[in-house]
Design a protein around this motif. Structure first.
Motif, PDB file in Angstrom:
ATOM      1  N   THR A  19       0.726  -1.242  -0.311  1.00 31.52           N
ATOM      2  CA  THR A  19       0.013  -0.001   0.035  1.00 31.52           C
ATOM      3  C   THR A  19       0.915   1.317  -0.137  1.00 31.52           C
ATOM      4  O   THR A  19       1.851   1.438   0.701  1.00 31.52           O
ATOM      5  CB  THR A  19      -1.027  -0.033   1.052  1.00 31.52           C
ATOM      6  N   ILE A  20       0.426   2.227  -0.466  1.00 32.75           N
ATOM      7  CA  ILE A  20       0.689   3.471  -0.458  1.00 32.75           C
ATOM      8  C   ILE A  20       0.097   4.587  -0.176  1.00 32.75           C
ATOM      9  O   ILE A  20      -1.089   4.521  -0.207  1.00 32.75           O
ATOM     10  CB  ILE A  20       1.896   3.866  -2.374  1.00 32.75           C
ATOM     11  N   GLY A  21       0.354   5.427   0.727  1.00 29.19           N
ATOM     12  CA  GLY A  21      -0.885   6.517   1.215  1.00 29.19           C
ATOM     13  C   GLY A  21      -1.835   6.130   2.244  1.00 29.19           C
ATOM     14  O   GLY A  21      -2.234   5.004   1.844  1.00 29.19           O
ATOM     15  N   ASP A  22      -2.441   7.007   2.946  1.00 28.26           N
ATOM     16  CA  ASP A  22      -3.722   6.675   3.381  1.00 28.26           C
ATOM     17  C   ASP A  22      -4.581   7.121   2.591  1.00 28.26           C
ATOM     18  O   ASP A  22      -5.694   8.332   2.770  1.00 28.26           O
ATOM     19  CB  ASP A  22      -3.683   7.128   4.538  1.00 28.26           C
ATOM     20  N   ASP A  23      -5.760   5.694   2.063  1.00 27.81           N
ATOM     21  CA  ASP A  23      -6.689   6.654   1.057  1.00 27.81           C
ATOM     22  C   ASP A  23      -8.126   6.599   1.135  1.00 27.81           C
ATOM     23  O   ASP A  23      -8.678   8.051   1.300  1.00 27.81           O
ATOM     24  CB  ASP A  23      -7.452   5.193   0.175  1.00 27.81           C
ATOM     25  N   SER A  24      -8.034   5.894   3.017  1.00 26.32           N
ATOM     26  CA  SER A  24      -9.249   6.110   3.632  1.00 26.32           C
ATOM     27  C   SER A  24      -9.704   7.531   4.177  1.00 26.32           C
ATOM     28  O   SER A  24     -10.198   8.277   3.880  1.00 26.32           O
ATOM     29  CB  SER A  24      -9.309   5.389   5.170  1.00 26.32           C
ATOM     30  N   ASP A  25      -7.962   8.165   5.070  1.00 25.44           N
ATOM     31  CA  ASP A  25      -8.401   9.123   5.939  1.00 25.44           C
ATOM     32  C   ASP A  25      -8.255  10.463   4.613  1.00 25.44           C
ATOM     33  O   ASP A  25      -8.827  11.230   4.422  1.00 25.44           O
ATOM     34  CB  ASP A  25      -6.746   9.217   6.810  1.00 25.44           C
ATOM     35  N   LEU A  26      -7.907   9.791   3.265  1.00 28.38           N
ATOM     36  CA  LEU A  26      -7.753  11.084   2.352  1.00 28.38           C
ATOM     37  C   LEU A  26      -9.123  11.032   1.459  1.00 28.38           C
ATOM     38  O   LEU A  26      -9.663  12.337   1.468  1.00 28.38           O
ATOM     39  CB  LEU A  26      -6.780  10.872   1.012  1.00 28.38           C
ATOM     40  N   LEU A  27     -10.000   9.871   1.274  1.00 22.67           N
ATOM     41  CA  LEU A  27     -11.325   9.675   0.918  1.00 22.67           C
ATOM     42  C   LEU A  27     -12.110  11.439   1.872  1.00 22.67           C
ATOM     43  O   LEU A  27     -13.210  11.479   0.999  1.00 22.67           O
ATOM     44  CB  LEU A  27     -11.818   9.057   0.657  1.00 22.67           C
ATOM     45  N   ASP A  28     -11.525  11.364   3.561  1.00 19.82           N
ATOM     46  CA  ASP A  28     -12.903  12.649   3.764  1.00 19.82           C
ATOM     47  C   ASP A  28     -12.056  13.568   3.391  1.00 19.82           C
ATOM     48  O   ASP A  28     -13.267  14.485   4.157  1.00 19.82           O
ATOM     49  CB  ASP A  28     -12.050  11.949   5.262  1.00 19.82           C
ATOM     50  N   ILE A  29     -11.533  14.098   3.138  1.00 22.15           N
ATOM     51  CA  ILE A  29     -10.850  15.504   2.341  1.00 22.15           C
ATOM     52  C   ILE A  29     -11.363  16.148   1.007  1.00 22.15           C
ATOM     53  O   ILE A  29     -11.350  16.505   0.632  1.00 22.15           O
ATOM     54  CB  ILE A  29      -9.563  15.426   2.779  1.00 22.15           C
ATOM     55  N   ALA A  33     -10.764  11.706  -6.943  1.00 19.82           N
ATOM     56  CA  ALA A  33     -10.089  10.691  -7.059  1.00 19.82           C
ATOM     57  C   ALA A  33      -9.167  10.848  -8.180  1.00 19.82           C
ATOM     58  O   ALA A  33      -9.930  10.647  -8.806  1.00 19.82           O
ATOM     59  CB  ALA A  33     -10.295  10.069  -6.548  1.00 19.82           C
ATOM     60  N   ASN A  34      -7.749  10.351  -8.305  1.00 18.77           N
ATOM     61  CA  ASN A  34      -6.928  10.345  -9.472  1.00 18.77           C
ATOM     62  C   ASN A  34      -6.541   8.496  -8.665  1.00 18.77           C
ATOM     63  O   ASN A  34      -6.227   8.458  -8.338  1.00 18.77           O
ATOM     64  CB  ASN A  34      -5.766  10.973  -9.854  1.00 18.77           C
ATOM     65  N   ILE A  35      -7.288   7.239  -9.938  1.00 15.40           N
ATOM     66  CA  ILE A  35      -7.398   6.410  -9.080  1.00 15.40           C
ATOM     67  C   ILE A  35      -6.568   5.490 -10.927  1.00 15.40           C
ATOM     68  O   ILE A  35      -6.382   6.105 -11.183  1.00 15.40           O
ATOM     69  CB  ILE A  35      -8.893   5.717  -9.684  1.00 15.40           C
ATOM     70  N   ALA A  36      -5.380   4.912  -9.202  1.00 14.56           N
ATOM     71  CA  ALA A  36      -3.994   4.061 -10.676  1.00 14.56           C
ATOM     72  C   ALA A  36      -4.872   3.229 -11.964  1.00 14.56           C
ATOM     73  O   ALA A  36      -5.750   2.332 -10.933  1.00 14.56           O
ATOM     74  CB  ALA A  36      -3.038   4.024  -9.895  1.00 14.56           C
ATOM     75  N   CYS A  37      -4.748   3.464 -12.319  1.00 11.07           N
ATOM     76  CA  CYS A  37      -5.341   2.054 -13.498  1.00 11.07           C
ATOM     77  C   CYS A  37      -4.329   0.757 -14.011  1.00 11.07           C
ATOM     78  O   CYS A  37      -4.910  -0.179 -15.053  1.00 11.07           O
ATOM     79  CB  CYS A  37      -6.146   2.940 -14.774  1.00 11.07           C
ATOM     80  N   GLY A  38      -3.197   0.662 -13.148  1.00  9.76           N
ATOM     81  CA  GLY A  38      -2.189  -0.888 -13.255  1.00  9.76           C
ATOM     82  C   GLY A  38      -1.106  -0.234 -13.780  1.00  9.76           C
ATOM     83  O   GLY A  38      -0.961  -1.870 -14.127  1.00  9.76           O
ATOM     84  N   PHE A  39      -1.544   0.200 -14.433  1.00  3.08           N
ATOM     85  CA  PHE A  39       0.458   0.685 -15.007  1.00  3.08           C
ATOM     86  C   PHE A  39       1.656   1.584 -14.394  1.00  3.08           C
ATOM     87  O   PHE A  39       2.652   0.218 -14.749  1.00  3.08           O
ATOM     88  CB  PHE A  39      -0.393   1.600 -16.518  1.00  3.08           C
ATOM     89  N   HIS A  40       1.161   2.054 -13.266  1.00  5.96           N
ATOM     90  CA  HIS A  40       1.698   2.507 -12.623  1.00  5.96           C
ATOM     91  C   HIS A  40       1.830   2.272 -11.140  1.00  5.96           C
ATOM     92  O   HIS A  40       2.447   2.192 -10.543  1.00  5.96           O
ATOM     93  CB  HIS A  40       2.229   4.052 -12.849  1.00  5.96           C
ATOM     94  N   ALA A  41       0.832   1.102 -10.660  1.00  4.42           N
ATOM     95  CA  ALA A  41       0.284   1.007  -9.233  1.00  4.42           C
ATOM     96  C   ALA A  41      -1.550   0.838  -9.854  1.00  4.42           C
ATOM     97  O   ALA A  41      -1.892   0.733 -10.557  1.00  4.42           O
ATOM     98  CB  ALA A  41       0.060   1.983  -9.011  1.00  4.42           C
ATOM     99  N   GLY A  42      -1.621   0.260  -8.148  1.00  2.71           N
ATOM    100  CA  GLY A  42      -3.108  -0.423  -8.621  1.00  2.71           C
ATOM    101  C   GLY A  42      -3.288  -1.545  -9.441  1.00  2.71           C
ATOM    102  O   GLY A  42      -2.310  -2.091 -10.641  1.00  2.71           O
ATOM    103  N   ASP A  43      -4.017  -2.671  -9.101  1.00  2.00           N
ATOM    104  CA  ASP A  43      -4.617  -3.630  -9.761  1.00  2.00           C
ATOM    105  C   ASP A  43      -6.470  -3.748  -9.581  1.00  2.00           C
ATOM    106  O   ASP A  43      -6.917  -2.796  -9.175  1.00  2.00           O
ATOM    107  CB  ASP A  43      -3.620  -5.014  -8.850  1.00  2.00           C
ATOM    108  N   PRO A  44      -6.362  -5.221 -10.102  1.00  2.00           N
ATOM    109  CA  PRO A  44      -8.146  -4.773 -10.399  1.00  2.00           C
ATOM    110  C   PRO A  44      -8.325  -5.119  -8.634  1.00  2.00           C
ATOM    111  O   PRO A  44      -9.594  -4.587  -8.615  1.00  2.00           O
ATOM    112  CB  PRO A  44      -8.334  -6.276 -10.937  1.00  2.00           C
ATOM    113  N   ASP A  45      -8.192  -5.551  -7.820  1.00  2.00           N
ATOM    114  CA  ASP A  45      -8.572  -5.443  -6.613  1.00  2.00           C
ATOM    115  C   ASP A  45      -8.974  -4.240  -6.259  1.00  2.00           C
ATOM    116  O   ASP A  45      -9.812  -3.539  -5.516  1.00  2.00           O
ATOM    117  CB  ASP A  45      -8.084  -6.417  -5.656  1.00  2.00           C
ATOM    118  N   ILE A  46      -7.510  -3.809  -5.649  1.00  2.11           N
ATOM    119  CA  ILE A  46      -7.299  -2.202  -5.058  1.00  2.11           C
ATOM    120  C   ILE A  46      -7.920  -1.191  -6.010  1.00  2.11           C
ATOM    121  O   ILE A  46      -8.959  -0.136  -5.319  1.00  2.11           O
ATOM    122  CB  ILE A  46      -5.795  -1.771  -5.427  1.00  2.11           C
ATOM    123  N   MET A  47      -8.019  -1.606  -7.650  1.00  3.17           N
ATOM    124  CA  MET A  47      -9.497  -0.487  -8.648  1.00  3.17           C
ATOM    125  C   MET A  47     -10.700  -0.633  -7.562  1.00  3.17           C
ATOM    126  O   MET A  47     -11.321   0.513  -7.265  1.00  3.17           O
ATOM    127  CB  MET A  47      -9.477  -0.441 -10.004  1.00  3.17           C
TER     128      MET A  47
END
Length: 262
Positions: A19-29, A33-47
């Motif tokens: 994991t990178i960053g605290d997505d849960s806390d950021l989503l309160d702020i 969201a710019n969501i990573a689509c698997g090429f530099h980060a991210g995978d189907p479960d995370i997306m």
């Protein structure tokens, strides 16, 4: 009239067990969201999980396509042809669209990541194919960019362009970012970053690395979430903006309000 601004962060940038960053806390702020689509980060479960949380919290969803560079986090020039760039962007946008549709929503914006994001600002061939891809997939997509080649190409393709303010990066006088390889490219002083944000949003000015003020008309402010103290700084930025009577809203609402005011 008081300004209205979107707050966006890059989310879903883990991979597998990492994991990178605290997505849960950021989503309160944030409001988008710019969501990573698997090429530099991210995978189907995370997306899938990130889209679901955005829907639950009313956060706007944007695709964050990159060069195919997991090892380098999308920060290296891969030497791709314009056609390869277009196909990679289509692939990533299509993937995120699938998750968004499954969760009963849609992708509202597209914001190229990392080195791709830097290059589309200055390379007309890359900018053109990214704008064409966005327009032909969904002509209601908002393209998030700095002023430059992508902004021009997207407007010419009939797309709305949201100018992003990157508050913890140094700017050059031509509006591009100071390369990360150069000293002072990334700002670390929270007070300086907050002051730059307020001045950018309220006064429409930013101090460039050479000391010259540049005009900037931002629609969204990028809050980074992958460094120490990022969440605390994001909260402070939002709090200071609200205290200055700046309205905070998702990007689609910001752009609609801008059109009505024009």
């Amino acid at each position: 009239m008081n300004p209205t601004i979107d707050l966006v962060a890059d989310l879903g940038e883990g991979f597998g067990a990492y994991t990178i960053g605290d997505d849960s806390d950021l989503l309160d702020i944030v409001t988008s969201a710019n969501i990573a689509c698997g090429f530099h980060a991210g995978d189907p479960d995370i997306m899938a999980a990130t889209v679901a949380e955005c829907v639950r919290r009313g956060v706007g969803i944007g695709a964050h396509p990159s060069f195919p560079d997991l090892r380098g986090f999308g920060r290296r020039d891969m030497g791709l042809t314009a056609t390869e760039v277009q196909h990679d962007v289509l692939y990533q946008l299509g993937a995120l669209n699938g998750f968004a549709s499954f969760h009963g929503t849609k992708v509202t914006h597209l914001a190229p990541h990392g080195r791709l994001g830097n290059l589309v600002a200055v390379r007309a061939d890359y900018a053109q194919v990214v704008a064409d891809a966005a327009a032909r997939v969904d002509n209601e997509l908002i393209v998030v960019a700095q002023e430059g080649e992508l902004a021009v190409a997207a407007r010419n393709a009939g797309l709305d362009v949201a100018i992003v303010g990157i508050v913890d990066r140094a700017y050059q006088e031509d509006g591009t970012l100071v390369p990360r390889s150069q000293p002072g490219a990334v700002l670390h002083d929270p007070a300086e970053i907050v002051d730059r944000t307020l001045r950018m949003v309220i006064d429409g000015k930013i101090r460039c690395a050479n000391g010259v003020d540049m005009d900037i008309d931002v629609d969204t402010v990028l809050l980074h979430g992958d460094n120490h103290g990022a969440v605390e700084l994001a909260r402070r930025i939002r709090s200071e903006l609200v205290a200055a009577d700046v309205s905070i809203a998702p990007l689609a609402e910001v752009m609609d309000a801008k059109k009505k005011a024009a």
